[in-house]
Design a protein around this motif. Structure first.
Motif, PDB file in Angstrom:
ATOM      1  N   SER A  43      41.847  39.283  38.555  1.00 48.80           N
ATOM      2  CA  SER A  43      42.287  39.046  39.014  1.00 48.80           C
ATOM      3  C   SER A  43      42.142  39.697  40.497  1.00 48.80           C
ATOM      4  O   SER A  43      40.866  40.716  40.056  1.00 48.80           O
ATOM      5  CB  SER A  43      43.824  39.430  38.998  1.00 48.80           C
ATOM      6  N   ARG A  45      43.597  41.954  42.178  1.00 53.44           N
ATOM      7  CA  ARG A  45      44.156  43.258  41.662  1.00 53.44           C
ATOM      8  C   ARG A  45      42.868  43.762  40.766  1.00 53.44           C
ATOM      9  O   ARG A  45      42.652  45.354  40.329  1.00 53.44           O
ATOM     10  CB  ARG A  45      45.499  43.893  41.146  1.00 53.44           C
ATOM     11  N   GLU A  46      42.716  43.436  39.448  1.00 58.72           N
ATOM     12  CA  GLU A  46      41.569  44.317  38.826  1.00 58.72           C
ATOM     13  C   GLU A  46      40.415  44.594  39.352  1.00 58.72           C
ATOM     14  O   GLU A  46      39.664  45.012  38.530  1.00 58.72           O
ATOM     15  CB  GLU A  46      41.782  43.037  36.948  1.00 58.72           C
TER      16      GLU A  46
END
Length: 482
Positions: A43, A45-46
């Motif tokens: 993702s 965010r990751e």
């Protein structure tokens, strides 16, 4: 004002480093997933969280590697080296963290591309800032106002360097003579009974003399001074304690230029014997085993590559030597190398065969009748030096280092030129700092040694790289190479 300017510059560097890091990541992402191709399996965010953590770590490492201290006299190649070290350490931290936190899907290629781009971009940004500041200071802005205490050869040397390096931004407001008058004389002078101006010089090295150390406190109170440089010698050193007391009382930053600077390296190695500082006057960076290994490994790899690339030139030169005169292709001459040990240095023969005694003690001159036509061309273009890459592979020489000399001249120069023999504490080189500054052939030995000693005492890997590039761009053809 100076502190405010310095604080502003530091904040600007920090902000630009952070911006450059994020832009480097964006470009690395574009290269990895748009140009090269691939599917992002995590993702957003990751993807962003590890970078958001590592960028502050890079910033902290830049602080640890002294990249936010005042950089007026720090060379750009030293800054670049510090950036490379900091980024390499951050790169290793990032990789270890990915394994420790079990992140197998995070693109290792993305991380590698990011650190390569960030290293180049941060280095380029620092070079631009340094160039702008140099021009800014040459124009009379962002200056540090200073006074020099002492009318000595040391003070004269310092002032000469300040004049030749206007981009450092040091403005000398005047000189204070290292003459101390006792209180009764000062009292009489204040009463108008004695004119002290007749007791000291009006000017020194092109700057006005503001007074003497007896009225130093008054001078500091009447002038807006940022730095004091103390350059005392001989009997005047007895005033050092009094001078330091007045300087520290004024709160002005104070630097001491030691009179023995001519005898120690620019960056002397200091040891601490229970609070007593001891200076190693012959500290050589390449005494460090890791630095020695890096240089030797680089020499071997680069020599192999160069020999392969220039093999057509080597073959053609060998043929031309045979066609132009009788004798061997290679010319072997004894030179003095590392630890004063002799070795046989290889060159293409550029002269007609001569006696061994002549080879030992005779310089090559501009219109030397011993040279062949092809030999003269080889000397002008440095082709005659190419076989020395085999000396590098043997371990006799390095690609970069002080040029080796014949035993006859070593014995002669060591008696005439101070510190001449220090050059033998490192491997001699095919090219060197003196050579890329035009000191080849029939030029000043004293100047060559000054450049050689600077190289020895300030060696860094990037310094070697710089010299190699300078050799490529301007070092092959030289008017002094006979």
């Amino acid at each position: 004002m100076i502190r405010e300017n310095q604080s502003y510059l530091n904040n600007l560097r920090v902000a630009l480093d952070i911006i450059v890091a994020w832009l480097s990541f964006a470009l690395a992402y574009f290269i990895r997933f748009k140009l090269i191709g691939g599917v992002l399996s995590i993702s957003l965010r990751e993807l962003l969280l590890p970078i958001a953590i590592i960028i502050p770590i890079i910033w902290i490492l830049y602080y640890l590697f002294d990249l936010y201290s005042p950089l007026r006299v720090k060379s750009i190649h030293k800054e670049v080296m510090s950036i490379m070290k900091a980024n390499l350490l951050a790169y290793l931290i990032f990789f270890v963290a990915l394994y420790l936190f079990n992140e197998p899907n995070y693109s290792r290629w993305l991380v590698t591309i990011f650190f390569i781009i960030n290293t180049m971009a941060a280095s380029a940004m620092r070079a631009v800032i340094k160039n702008i500041l140099h021009k800014y200071r040459k124009s009379g802005y962002n200056l540090k106002h200073c006074i020099v205490i002492g009318t000595t050869p040391t003070a004269s040397d310092f002032i000469t360097k300040i004049k030749h390096n206007a981009y450092w931004g040091y403005n000398i407001c005047g000189i204070v003579e290292a003459t101390y008058f006792e209180k009764p004389i000062i009292t009489a002078a204040l009463a108008g009974e004695i004119d002290l101006s007749t007791k000291y010089a009006n000017a020194f090295a092109g700057y006005s003399v503001l007074g003497h150390v007896s009225n130093l406190e008054e001078i500091l109170n009447n002038n807006d001074i940022d730095i004091i440089f103390i350059a005392l010698e001989g009997e005047h050193q007895v005033y050092l304690k009094k001078i330091l007391y007045v300087c520290e009382k004024s709160g002005v930053k104070t630097n001491i230029i030691p009179y023995y600077h001519r005898y120690v390296p620019a960056k002397p190695y200091m040891d601490d014997l229970d609070g007593l500082p001891v200076i190693d006057v012959r500290h050589v960076p390449l005494d460090n085993i890791f630095k020695w290994f890096v240089k030797r490994f680089f020499d071997i790899v680069l020599s192999i590559i160069i020999i392969i690339l220039i093999s057509p030139v080597l073959i053609f030169s060998a043929i031309m030597i045979k066609l132009s005169s009788k004798g061997p292709i290679l010319f072997k001459q004894e030179r003095v190398g590392l630890d004063r040990k002799p070795f046989q240095m290889y060159k293409f023969r550029s002269m007609r065969v001569q006696s061994a005694e002549t080879e030992k003690s005779q310089w090559t001159t501009k219109n030397d009748p011993r040279k062949t036509a092809w030999g003269s061309f080889m000397r002008k273009t440095s082709i005659d030096e190419l076989p020395q890459f085999f000396n590098v592979l043997k371990g006799d020489m390095s690609i970069v280092g002080p040029r080796p000399e014949r035993p006859y001249f070593v014995d002669k120069f060591k008696e005439e030129i101070p510190r001449y023999m220090i050059k033998h504490q490192v491997r001699p080189g095919i090219t060197g700092w003196a050579q890329v500054n035009g000191l080849r052939g029939d030029t000043s030995i004293e100047e060559r040694i000054a450049y050689d000693l600077y190289y020895i005492e300030n060696w860094e890997f990037l310094f070697d790289v710089k010299i190699i590039f300078l050799t490529i761009f301007k070092g092959f053809i030289n008017k002094n190479a006979y």
